[in-house]
Write a protein that holds these residues in place. Structure first.
Motif, PDB file in Angstrom:
ATOM      1  N   LEU A 120       0.827  -1.204   0.000  1.00  0.00           N
ATOM      2  CA  LEU A 120       0.000   0.000   0.000  1.00  0.00           C
ATOM      3  C   LEU A 120       0.861   1.254   0.000  1.00  0.00           C
ATOM      4  CD1 LEU A 120      -2.501   1.801   0.502  1.00  0.00           C
ATOM      5  CD2 LEU A 120      -2.440   1.084   2.907  1.00  0.00           C
ATOM      6  N   GLN A 121       1.844   1.310   0.877  1.00  0.00           N
ATOM      7  CA  GLN A 121       2.679   2.502   0.979  1.00  0.00           C
ATOM      8  C   GLN A 121       3.487   2.740  -0.294  1.00  0.00           C
ATOM      9  OE1 GLN A 121       4.391   1.256   4.964  1.00  0.00           O
ATOM     10  NE2 GLN A 121       4.120   3.434   5.388  1.00  0.00           N
ATOM     11  N   PHE A 122       4.101   1.684  -0.839  1.00  0.00           N
ATOM     12  CA  PHE A 122       4.922   1.843  -2.039  1.00  0.00           C
ATOM     13  C   PHE A 122       4.076   2.212  -3.256  1.00  0.00           C
ATOM     14  CE2 PHE A 122       8.059  -1.412  -0.097  1.00  0.00           C
ATOM     15  CZ  PHE A 122       8.714  -0.398   0.595  1.00  0.00           C
ATOM     16  N   ALA A 123       2.919   1.566  -3.388  1.00  0.00           N
ATOM     17  CA  ALA A 123       2.067   1.849  -4.540  1.00  0.00           C
ATOM     18  C   ALA A 123       1.555   3.290  -4.501  1.00  0.00           C
ATOM     19  CB  ALA A 123       0.893   0.874  -4.578  1.00  0.00           C
ATOM     20  N   LYS A 124       1.218   3.791  -3.319  1.00  0.00           N
ATOM     21  CA  LYS A 124       0.757   5.173  -3.220  1.00  0.00           C
ATOM     22  C   LYS A 124       1.878   6.161  -3.543  1.00  0.00           C
ATOM     23  CE  LYS A 124      -2.655   6.382  -2.590  1.00  0.00           C
ATOM     24  NZ  LYS A 124      -3.765   6.548  -3.566  1.00  0.00           N
ATOM     25  N   LEU A 125       3.123   5.831  -3.140  1.00  0.00           N
ATOM     26  CA  LEU A 125       4.250   6.695  -3.506  1.00  0.00           C
ATOM     27  C   LEU A 125       4.363   6.843  -5.015  1.00  0.00           C
ATOM     28  CD1 LEU A 125       7.220   5.674  -1.156  1.00  0.00           C
ATOM     29  CD2 LEU A 125       5.693   7.634  -0.949  1.00  0.00           C
ATOM     30  N   ALA A 126       4.040   5.767  -5.730  1.00  0.00           N
ATOM     31  CA  ALA A 126       4.173   5.765  -7.186  1.00  0.00           C
ATOM     32  C   ALA A 126       2.958   6.368  -7.887  1.00  0.00           C
ATOM     33  CB  ALA A 126       4.390   4.333  -7.675  1.00  0.00           C
ATOM     34  N   GLY A 127       1.926   6.722  -7.145  1.00  0.00           N
ATOM     35  CA  GLY A 127       0.740   7.321  -7.744  1.00  0.00           C
ATOM     36  C   GLY A 127      -0.310   6.318  -8.183  1.00  0.00           C
ATOM     37  N   ALA A 128      -0.232   5.090  -7.683  1.00  0.00           N
ATOM     38  CA  ALA A 128      -1.205   4.062  -8.051  1.00  0.00           C
ATOM     39  C   ALA A 128      -2.466   4.183  -7.196  1.00  0.00           C
ATOM     40  CB  ALA A 128      -0.600   2.668  -7.891  1.00  0.00           C
ATOM     41  N   ARG A 129      -3.522   3.591  -7.686  1.00  0.00           N
ATOM     42  CA  ARG A 129      -4.749   3.451  -6.915  1.00  0.00           C
ATOM     43  C   ARG A 129      -4.674   2.115  -6.191  1.00  0.00           C
ATOM     44  NH1 ARG A 129     -10.771   2.007  -9.158  1.00  0.00           N
ATOM     45  NH2 ARG A 129     -11.978   2.618  -7.326  1.00  0.00           N
ATOM     46  N   VAL A 130      -5.046   2.085  -4.900  1.00  0.00           N
ATOM     47  CA  VAL A 130      -4.860   0.878  -4.102  1.00  0.00           C
ATOM     48  C   VAL A 130      -6.174   0.466  -3.452  1.00  0.00           C
ATOM     49  CG1 VAL A 130      -3.559  -0.229  -2.253  1.00  0.00           C
ATOM     50  CG2 VAL A 130      -2.475   1.551  -3.640  1.00  0.00           C
ATOM     51  N   ILE A 131      -6.515  -0.803  -3.657  1.00  0.00           N
ATOM     52  CA  ILE A 131      -7.647  -1.444  -2.997  1.00  0.00           C
ATOM     53  C   ILE A 131      -7.063  -2.481  -2.039  1.00  0.00           C
ATOM     54  CG2 ILE A 131      -9.761  -2.791  -3.317  1.00  0.00           C
ATOM     55  CD1 ILE A 131      -9.729  -1.813  -6.271  1.00  0.00           C
ATOM     56  N   VAL A 132      -7.584  -2.525  -0.815  1.00  0.00           N
ATOM     57  CA  VAL A 132      -7.069  -3.465   0.186  1.00  0.00           C
ATOM     58  C   VAL A 132      -8.231  -4.232   0.784  1.00  0.00           C
ATOM     59  CG1 VAL A 132      -5.624  -3.755   2.230  1.00  0.00           C
ATOM     60  CG2 VAL A 132      -5.262  -1.783   0.738  1.00  0.00           C
ATOM     61  N   THR A 133      -8.038  -5.526   1.023  1.00  0.00           N
ATOM     62  CA  THR A 133      -9.020  -6.307   1.777  1.00  0.00           C
ATOM     63  C   THR A 133      -8.549  -6.417   3.221  1.00  0.00           C
ATOM     64  OG1 THR A 133      -8.000  -8.469   1.375  1.00  0.00           O
ATOM     65  CG2 THR A 133      -9.556  -7.671  -0.271  1.00  0.00           C
ATOM     66  N   THR A 134      -9.482  -6.451   4.138  1.00  0.00           N
ATOM     67  CA  THR A 134      -9.132  -6.579   5.555  1.00  0.00           C
ATOM     68  C   THR A 134     -10.344  -7.072   6.326  1.00  0.00           C
ATOM     69  OG1 THR A 134      -8.026  -5.454   7.417  1.00  0.00           O
ATOM     70  CG2 THR A 134      -9.767  -4.241   6.283  1.00  0.00           C
ATOM     71  N   SER A 135     -10.201  -7.171   7.637  1.00  0.00           N
ATOM     72  CA  SER A 135     -11.320  -7.594   8.481  1.00  0.00           C
ATOM     73  C   SER A 135     -11.569  -6.544   9.546  1.00  0.00           C
ATOM     74  CB  SER A 135     -11.007  -8.946   9.147  1.00  0.00           C
ATOM     75  OG  SER A 135      -9.833  -8.846   9.927  1.00  0.00           O
ATOM     76  N   GLY A 136     -12.760  -5.983   9.576  1.00  0.00           N
ATOM     77  CA  GLY A 136     -13.142  -5.081  10.651  1.00  0.00           C
ATOM     78  C   GLY A 136     -12.986  -3.611  10.322  1.00  0.00           C
ATOM     79  N   ALA A 137     -13.809  -2.818  11.002  1.00  0.00           N
ATOM     80  CA  ALA A 137     -13.869  -1.384  10.737  1.00  0.00           C
ATOM     81  C   ALA A 137     -12.605  -0.652  11.181  1.00  0.00           C
ATOM     82  CB  ALA A 137     -15.096  -0.778  11.428  1.00  0.00           C
ATOM     83  N   GLU A 138     -11.996  -1.074  12.295  1.00  0.00           N
ATOM     84  CA  GLU A 138     -10.827  -0.364  12.801  1.00  0.00           C
ATOM     85  C   GLU A 138      -9.641  -0.513  11.848  1.00  0.00           C
ATOM     86  OE1 GLU A 138      -8.204   1.919  14.966  1.00  0.00           O
ATOM     87  OE2 GLU A 138     -10.390   1.844  14.931  1.00  0.00           O
ATOM     88  N   LYS A 139      -9.396  -1.721  11.382  1.00  0.00           N
ATOM     89  CA  LYS A 139      -8.316  -1.897  10.421  1.00  0.00           C
ATOM     90  C   LYS A 139      -8.610  -1.146   9.129  1.00  0.00           C
ATOM     91  CE  LYS A 139      -6.455  -6.305  12.050  1.00  0.00           C
ATOM     92  NZ  LYS A 139      -6.189  -7.732  11.716  1.00  0.00           N
ATOM     93  N   ALA A 140      -9.877  -1.148   8.714  1.00  0.00           N
ATOM     94  CA  ALA A 140     -10.255  -0.405   7.509  1.00  0.00           C
ATOM     95  C   ALA A 140      -9.952   1.077   7.672  1.00  0.00           C
ATOM     96  CB  ALA A 140     -11.729  -0.626   7.198  1.00  0.00           C
ATOM     97  N   ARG A 141     -10.249   1.614   8.849  1.00  0.00           N
ATOM     98  CA  ARG A 141      -9.963   3.035   9.098  1.00  0.00           C
ATOM     99  C   ARG A 141      -8.473   3.322   9.002  1.00  0.00           C
ATOM    100  NH1 ARG A 141      -7.870   5.974  12.810  1.00  0.00           N
ATOM    101  NH2 ARG A 141      -7.571   4.212  14.226  1.00  0.00           N
ATOM    102  N   ARG A 142      -7.666   2.462   9.605  1.00  0.00           N
ATOM    103  CA  ARG A 142      -6.222   2.688   9.590  1.00  0.00           C
ATOM    104  C   ARG A 142      -5.661   2.545   8.183  1.00  0.00           C
ATOM    105  NH1 ARG A 142      -3.164   0.125  14.689  1.00  0.00           N
ATOM    106  NH2 ARG A 142      -1.613   1.559  13.844  1.00  0.00           N
ATOM    107  N   LEU A 143      -6.215   1.638   7.394  1.00  0.00           N
ATOM    108  CA  LEU A 143      -5.759   1.502   6.016  1.00  0.00           C
ATOM    109  C   LEU A 143      -6.089   2.745   5.203  1.00  0.00           C
ATOM    110  CD1 LEU A 143      -6.793  -2.202   5.473  1.00  0.00           C
ATOM    111  CD2 LEU A 143      -4.460  -1.328   5.355  1.00  0.00           C
ATOM    112  N   ARG A 144      -7.249   3.304   5.430  1.00  0.00           N
ATOM    113  CA  ARG A 144      -7.605   4.544   4.724  1.00  0.00           C
ATOM    114  C   ARG A 144      -6.689   5.685   5.165  1.00  0.00           C
ATOM    115  NH1 ARG A 144     -12.984   2.431   5.545  1.00  0.00           N
ATOM    116  NH2 ARG A 144     -13.882   1.819   3.526  1.00  0.00           N
TER     117      ARG A 144
END
Length: 334
Positions: free
Chosen positions: A172-196
């Protein structure tokens, strides 16, 4: 000095004389280590590579060079360095001769002083602490290899990272540095918040949506992701999520469980029109490349919790319990 070892009785701590470097070897006073699921597999004797009895475990560590042997030219005493997981894999494709790994076939870095080949270390970016630098050798290099090999480190690419473990967080971090769009799968609202908060453009809760590949197709206008960093599986859903001509970087086949281990229909594999590439961490060249990006952008890793060197067993228990977010670090600071 003290080192941890893998003995028949389990993880033990021993005392040794401080080592002397041989030709083209260096001694690194370790300042920090990182551990994760890979290390739990090694401790359980459930790892794909051979494990030498009595080996010093741990493949992720950073420290300071305190002694150099004859003919050493790459580093000097006082240099801050991180160990490479496969010290013989310098560049190019992974080959059988490169397979000797720290902490399994070779003594690792869960020790106060490690003897390493001079080719088996890379400089640490100046802005990183030892604890931060220790987070990079395994998960970050794997993520960099997964992304750079697929060509997804570019503006406008779409990257799908499965789960919120160390590899996916770095992807996620490397792809965003390069200007990519990133979709992530996870479990739970708290992890989702931190990923955003880390920059994820879209987050899919795989517990709420166990069959999540249609959502990926919907989010990409049915184009699919240019690169899927598959650290958790199931591979079937990754193949349904990847774009025609894209790549599935398979970095966690042993994490997929029963569902992920199901045979994949040849028709699905062919119909995906994608490359499935196993990713076994990366070379020293990969590590040096990512360090240049990390230094340029002053990127810092996501750390979960720091344990002292005297509490390595507790750190492993914490990892085994699961539920963390980021790398678990062992600090040698007194």
């Amino acid at each position: 000095m003290k080192s941890y070892h893998l003995d028949p009785a389990g993880l033990t701590l021993r005392e040794h004389e401080e080592p002397e470097p041989g030709r083209r070897q260096i001694v690194v006073r370790m300042r920090a280590n990182a551990i994760g699921y890979r290390d739990l597999m090694v401790l359980a004797g459930n790892y794909p590579l051979p494990i030498r009895p009595g080996v010093v475990p741990g493949c992720e560590g950073a420290g300071e060079v305190v002694a150099v042997g004859a003919d050493v030219t790459r580093v000097r005493p006082g240099d801050r360095v991180a160990a490479t997981v496969f010290p013989r894999w310098l560049d190019g494709p992974f080959r059988r001769d490169d397979a000797a790994q720290l902490g399994t076939m070779l003594d690792g870095v869960l020790t106060e002083c490690a003897v390493l080949d001079e080719d088996g270390v890379v400089p640490i970016p100046e802005h990183l602490s030892f604890e931060e630098a220790a987070a990079f050798p395994l998960a970050a290099v794997t993520a960099w290899n997964a992304l750079s090999g697929s060509g997804a480190l570019r503006p406008g690419a779409t990257v799908l990272a499965l789960g919120s473990g160390g590899v996916s967080l770095f992807a996620l971090q490397f792809a965003k540095l390069a200007g990519a769009r990133v979709i992530v799968t996870t479990s739970g609202a708290e992890k989702a918040r931190r990923l955003r908060d880390l920059g994820a453009d879209e987050v899919i809760d795989y517990r709420a949506e166990p069959v999540w590949w249609p959502r990926v197709r919907d989010l990409t206008g049915d184009e699919g992701a240019d690169c899927v960093v598959d650290a958790t599986g199931p591979l079937e859903q990754s193949l349904r999520s990847v774009a025609l001509g894209g790549e599935v970087a398979l970095v966690g086949y042993w994490l997929s469980g029963a569902e992920g281990a199901r045979p994949v229909e040849p028709g699905l594999l062919f119909g995906s029109g994608a490359v499935v590439r196993p990713v076994a961490t990366g070379s020293r060249a990969h590590f040096r490349e990512l360090n240049r990006a990390v230094a340029a952008h002053r990127l810092r890793p996501v750390l979960d919790r720091v344990f002292p060197f005297t509490q390595v067993r507790e750190a492993f228990e914490y990892c085994e319990a699961g539920g963390g977010f980021g790398k678990v670090i062992i600090s040698h600071a007194s």
